[in-house]
Design a protein around this motif. Structure first.
Motif, PDB file in Angstrom:
ATOM      1  N   LYS A 103       0.217   1.067  -7.084  1.00 44.45           N
ATOM      2  CA  LYS A 103      -0.859   2.059  -6.929  1.00 44.45           C
ATOM      3  C   LYS A 103      -2.230   1.411  -7.115  1.00 44.45           C
ATOM      4  O   LYS A 103      -3.194   1.764  -6.424  1.00 44.45           O
ATOM      5  CB  LYS A 103      -0.660   3.208  -7.925  1.00 44.45           C
ATOM      6  CG  LYS A 103       0.532   4.092  -7.551  1.00 44.45           C
ATOM      7  CD  LYS A 103       0.812   5.146  -8.603  1.00 44.45           C
ATOM      8  CE  LYS A 103       1.947   6.066  -8.141  1.00 44.45           C
ATOM      9  NZ  LYS A 103       2.335   7.035  -9.176  1.00 44.45           N
ATOM     10  N   SER A 104      -2.311   0.448  -8.020  1.00 46.28           N
ATOM     11  CA  SER A 104      -3.604  -0.226  -8.239  1.00 46.28           C
ATOM     12  C   SER A 104      -3.994  -1.058  -7.016  1.00 46.28           C
ATOM     13  O   SER A 104      -5.174  -1.196  -6.698  1.00 46.28           O
ATOM     14  CB  SER A 104      -3.557  -1.101  -9.500  1.00 46.28           C
ATOM     15  OG  SER A 104      -2.883  -2.329  -9.263  1.00 46.28           O
ATOM     16  N   VAL A 105      -2.981  -1.596  -6.325  1.00 52.52           N
ATOM     17  CA  VAL A 105      -3.258  -2.368  -5.104  1.00 52.52           C
ATOM     18  C   VAL A 105      -3.804  -1.439  -4.018  1.00 52.52           C
ATOM     19  O   VAL A 105      -4.756  -1.778  -3.311  1.00 52.52           O
ATOM     20  CB  VAL A 105      -1.985  -3.089  -4.599  1.00 52.52           C
ATOM     21  CG1 VAL A 105      -2.234  -3.737  -3.243  1.00 52.52           C
ATOM     22  CG2 VAL A 105      -1.529  -4.133  -5.609  1.00 52.52           C
ATOM     23  N   ASP A 106      -3.205  -0.243  -3.920  1.00 55.24           N
ATOM     24  CA  ASP A 106      -3.712   0.693  -2.908  1.00 55.24           C
ATOM     25  C   ASP A 106      -5.156   1.084  -3.210  1.00 55.24           C
ATOM     26  O   ASP A 106      -6.003   1.112  -2.316  1.00 55.24           O
ATOM     27  CB  ASP A 106      -2.822   1.938  -2.824  1.00 55.24           C
ATOM     28  CG  ASP A 106      -3.069   2.710  -1.531  1.00 55.24           C
ATOM     29  OD1 ASP A 106      -2.878   2.121  -0.454  1.00 55.24           O
ATOM     30  OD2 ASP A 106      -3.504   3.874  -1.605  1.00 55.24           O
ATOM     31  N   LYS A 162       0.819  -1.217   0.000  1.00 55.93           N
ATOM     32  CA  LYS A 162       0.000   0.000   0.000  1.00 55.93           C
ATOM     33  C   LYS A 162       0.854   1.269   0.000  1.00 55.93           C
ATOM     34  O   LYS A 162       2.074   1.217   0.167  1.00 55.93           O
ATOM     35  CB  LYS A 162      -0.964  -0.021   1.197  1.00 55.93           C
ATOM     36  CG  LYS A 162      -2.121  -0.984   0.950  1.00 55.93           C
ATOM     37  CD  LYS A 162      -3.131  -1.018   2.097  1.00 55.93           C
ATOM     38  CE  LYS A 162      -3.754   0.310   2.450  1.00 55.93           C
ATOM     39  NZ  LYS A 162      -4.561   0.906   1.352  1.00 55.93           N
ATOM     40  N   THR A 163       0.177   2.392  -0.208  1.00 56.00           N
ATOM     41  CA  THR A 163       0.885   3.680  -0.326  1.00 56.00           C
ATOM     42  C   THR A 163       0.287   4.713   0.630  1.00 56.00           C
ATOM     43  O   THR A 163       0.082   5.867   0.262  1.00 56.00           O
ATOM     44  CB  THR A 163       0.813   4.204  -1.775  1.00 56.00           C
ATOM     45  OG1 THR A 163      -0.559   4.496  -2.089  1.00 56.00           O
ATOM     46  CG2 THR A 163       1.330   3.195  -2.778  1.00 56.00           C
ATOM     47  N   VAL A 164       0.039   4.278   1.857  1.00 55.14           N
ATOM     48  CA  VAL A 164      -0.625   5.158   2.833  1.00 55.14           C
ATOM     49  C   VAL A 164       0.173   6.438   3.090  1.00 55.14           C
ATOM     50  O   VAL A 164      -0.384   7.540   3.123  1.00 55.14           O
ATOM     51  CB  VAL A 164      -0.828   4.405   4.166  1.00 55.14           C
ATOM     52  CG1 VAL A 164      -1.429   5.323   5.219  1.00 55.14           C
ATOM     53  CG2 VAL A 164      -1.716   3.193   3.955  1.00 55.14           C
ATOM     54  N   ILE A 165       1.492   6.285   3.238  1.00 50.31           N
ATOM     55  CA  ILE A 165       2.292   7.468   3.585  1.00 50.31           C
ATOM     56  C   ILE A 165       2.372   8.426   2.393  1.00 50.31           C
ATOM     57  O   ILE A 165       2.451   9.642   2.577  1.00 50.31           O
ATOM     58  CB  ILE A 165       3.699   7.062   4.091  1.00 50.31           C
ATOM     59  CG1 ILE A 165       3.584   5.997   5.203  1.00 50.31           C
ATOM     60  CG2 ILE A 165       4.470   8.274   4.620  1.00 50.31           C
ATOM     61  CD1 ILE A 165       2.830   6.415   6.435  1.00 50.31           C
ATOM     62  N   ASP A 166       2.317   7.896   1.167  1.00 51.47           N
ATOM     63  CA  ASP A 166       2.244   8.784  -0.003  1.00 51.47           C
ATOM     64  C   ASP A 166       1.033   9.706   0.085  1.00 51.47           C
ATOM     65  O   ASP A 166       1.107  10.880  -0.278  1.00 51.47           O
ATOM     66  CB  ASP A 166       2.145   7.975  -1.309  1.00 51.47           C
ATOM     67  CG  ASP A 166       3.474   7.318  -1.686  1.00 51.47           C
ATOM     68  OD1 ASP A 166       4.485   7.606  -1.027  1.00 51.47           O
ATOM     69  OD2 ASP A 166       3.471   6.512  -2.630  1.00 51.47           O
ATOM     70  N   SER A 167      -0.095   9.161   0.548  1.00 49.54           N
ATOM     71  CA  SER A 167      -1.293  10.009   0.607  1.00 49.54           C
ATOM     72  C   SER A 167      -1.221  10.982   1.779  1.00 49.54           C
ATOM     73  O   SER A 167      -1.959  11.954   1.817  1.00 49.54           O
ATOM     74  CB  SER A 167      -2.581   9.173   0.646  1.00 49.54           C
ATOM     75  OG  SER A 167      -2.577   8.297   1.735  1.00 49.54           O
ATOM     76  N   ASN A 168      -0.314  10.741   2.739  1.00 46.71           N
ATOM     77  CA  ASN A 168      -0.101  11.727   3.810  1.00 46.71           C
ATOM     78  C   ASN A 168       0.852  12.828   3.386  1.00 46.71           C
ATOM     79  O   ASN A 168       0.647  13.999   3.722  1.00 46.71           O
ATOM     80  CB  ASN A 168       0.486  11.063   5.067  1.00 46.71           C
ATOM     81  CG  ASN A 168      -0.490  10.109   5.720  1.00 46.71           C
ATOM     82  OD1 ASN A 168      -1.677  10.129   5.420  1.00 46.71           O
ATOM     83  ND2 ASN A 168       0.011   9.274   6.600  1.00 46.71           N
TER      84      ASN A 168
END
Lengths: 266, 160
Positions: free
Chosen positions: A207-210, A123-129
């Motif tokens: 990104k598709s997984v996130d 996942k890319t949680v920190i990217d969205s932060n």
């Protein structure tokens, strides 16, 4: 208003009134054009910033469809009825590091001997932060490492290099190479991994997984599910030593069901 | 001071408050499109992909409308958009509250899931209602002190 004013208005809507002043229609036209240009330009930039950077090099991992998890130890050929364990993680997420360092090896051992079917959702949680796409690039580099057969070692090495600060820059790209060498890659395999990482081969995939996991309601990390039930893994960590109760963890994972007192509350 | 001039000053304050908040909210989100998309998706009111594009566009719309309000250009139209945005935010937050979601409004960046004891729905709704009121004032009475509308088009036209 004078008669002149009315005539002027009637002649051409928006033409400057006799009393002076700017032409409303002209100013409105300029403002609308500028506003539309800014908003459309902004949206296009946003979609490029979050979208594909790999272009033609973009690929899905072997045998995996868009948005779906990878099975890094699929070669262990777990039995059809082996408990399915889903791990959702982000290389930049600090608690994921705690999770990896306390429970990672137990989970990997069970996956390596085929006792459980491990599915990893990057996942890319920190990217969205923070903005940027370092989490996606880091996840993609780990899929490249899996292609070279060094998923586990690379995974451990990269988590150990996690930046202390969450910034949009994220991992320096030299850290990926450091982790790859630490995982034992050299020569042709290192070059192949490097090319895969530099081209951002799996960035779109991560990104598709996130996207897919957010749709399913998994917005944070880390999350571990056993047969679809969230395990309250924090309850198995000794708060002082930060060591996991690996005996209980093993029992839960191999049994394929989470006891009621260890189900993660929503 | 005449009642008219006093109301013009009220209009100025309404413009600066609503416009200023919109600009700040837009600027804080504009550099992180993924975060903005995720914040809109967390409300769970629109299809996932539509919410993504709304998230991409919203910060830019906020900046444009906010700047127009701050400089007082096409005040009435800008105030309509500003007030509609705020009303939409209130509806969005209220439905999240009513459905028992626990999300941050993502108004100034951030957004997404939070622990259920960290939601601030009441405060967020009160703030957005206040801002909507600023917009409503300007829709009804767009004339205000120090506006480009007045400077460019003259006092007699600025209510257009």
């Amino acid at each position: 208003m004078t008669t002149n004013d009315r005539k002027a208005k009637a002649r051409a809507a928006g033409q400057a009134a006799a009393s002076g002043g700017a032409n409303v229609i002209v100013v409105a036209g300029i403002v609308v054009v500028l506003a539309m240009a800014l908003i459309i330009g902004g949206v296009v930039w946003a979609s490029q910033d979050t979208g594909s950077s790999a272009g033609g090099a973009s690929q899905l991992p072997d045998g995996v469809t868009k948005g779906q998890p990878i099975e890094p130890f699929a070669s262990a050929k777990p039995a059809e009825d082996a408990p399915v364990v889903d791990v959702y993680e982000d290389f930049r997420c600090p608690i994921c590091q705690v999770f990896e360092q306390s429970m990672g090896s137990t989970i990997n051992e069970l996956a390596k001997d085929g006792t459980i079917r491990l599915r990893v959702h990057l996942k890319t949680v920190i990217d969205s932060n923070t903005g940027g796409d370092s989490s996606a690039v880091a996840g993609a580099s780990a899929v490249c490492a899996a292609d070279q057969g060094v998923w586990e070692k690379y995974h451990t090495a990269l988590f150990a290099l996690q930046p202390a600060q969450e910034t949009s820059a994220g991992f320096p790209s030299s850290d990926y190479t450091k982790a790859a060498k630490g995982a034992g890659l050299s020569g042709e395999r290192l070059a192949a991994w490097q090319k895969c990482t530099d081209q951002g081969t799996y960035v779109d995939y991560v990104k598709s997984v996130d996207d897919e996991t957010v749709k399913q309601g998994i917005t944070g990390t880390p999350v571990i599910e056993v047969a679809g039930t969230k395990l309250s893994w924090g309850a198995l960590i000794d708060q002082n030593t930060r060591r996991a109760d690996t005996a209980t963890l093993t029992e839960v994972l191999t049994s394929g069901s989470v006891p009621a007192d260890l189900v993660q509350k929503p | 001071m005449s009642a008219g001039r006093l109301r013009d000053h009220v209009g100025l304050v309404a413009r600066l408050v609503l416009g200023g908040v919109l600009v700040v909210a837009g600027v804080l989100k504009v550099g992180n499109p993924l975060g903005a998309a995720r914040a809109v998706q967390a409300y769970d009111v629109m299809p996932f992909e539509l919410a993504r594009w709304i998230g991409y566009a919203l910060p830019w719309v906020e900046i444009v409308v906010g700047v127009l309000l701050v400089i007082g250009l096409f005040t009435r139209v800008s105030a309509v958009v500003g007030a509609v945005l705020m009303a939409a935010f209130v509806v969005g937050i209220a439905q999240a509250w009513a459905r028992g979601l626990s999300i941050d409004c993502g108004c100034f960046g951030g957004g997404g899931q939070v622990a259920s004891d960290q939601t601030e729905y009441g405060r967020e709704i009160a703030r957005d209602l206040g801002l909507a009121l600023c917009g409503a004032w300007l829709v009804v009475r767009p004339a205000s002190t120090l506006s480009l509308d007045r400077a460019l088009f003259g006092a007699h036209k600025e209510s257009a």
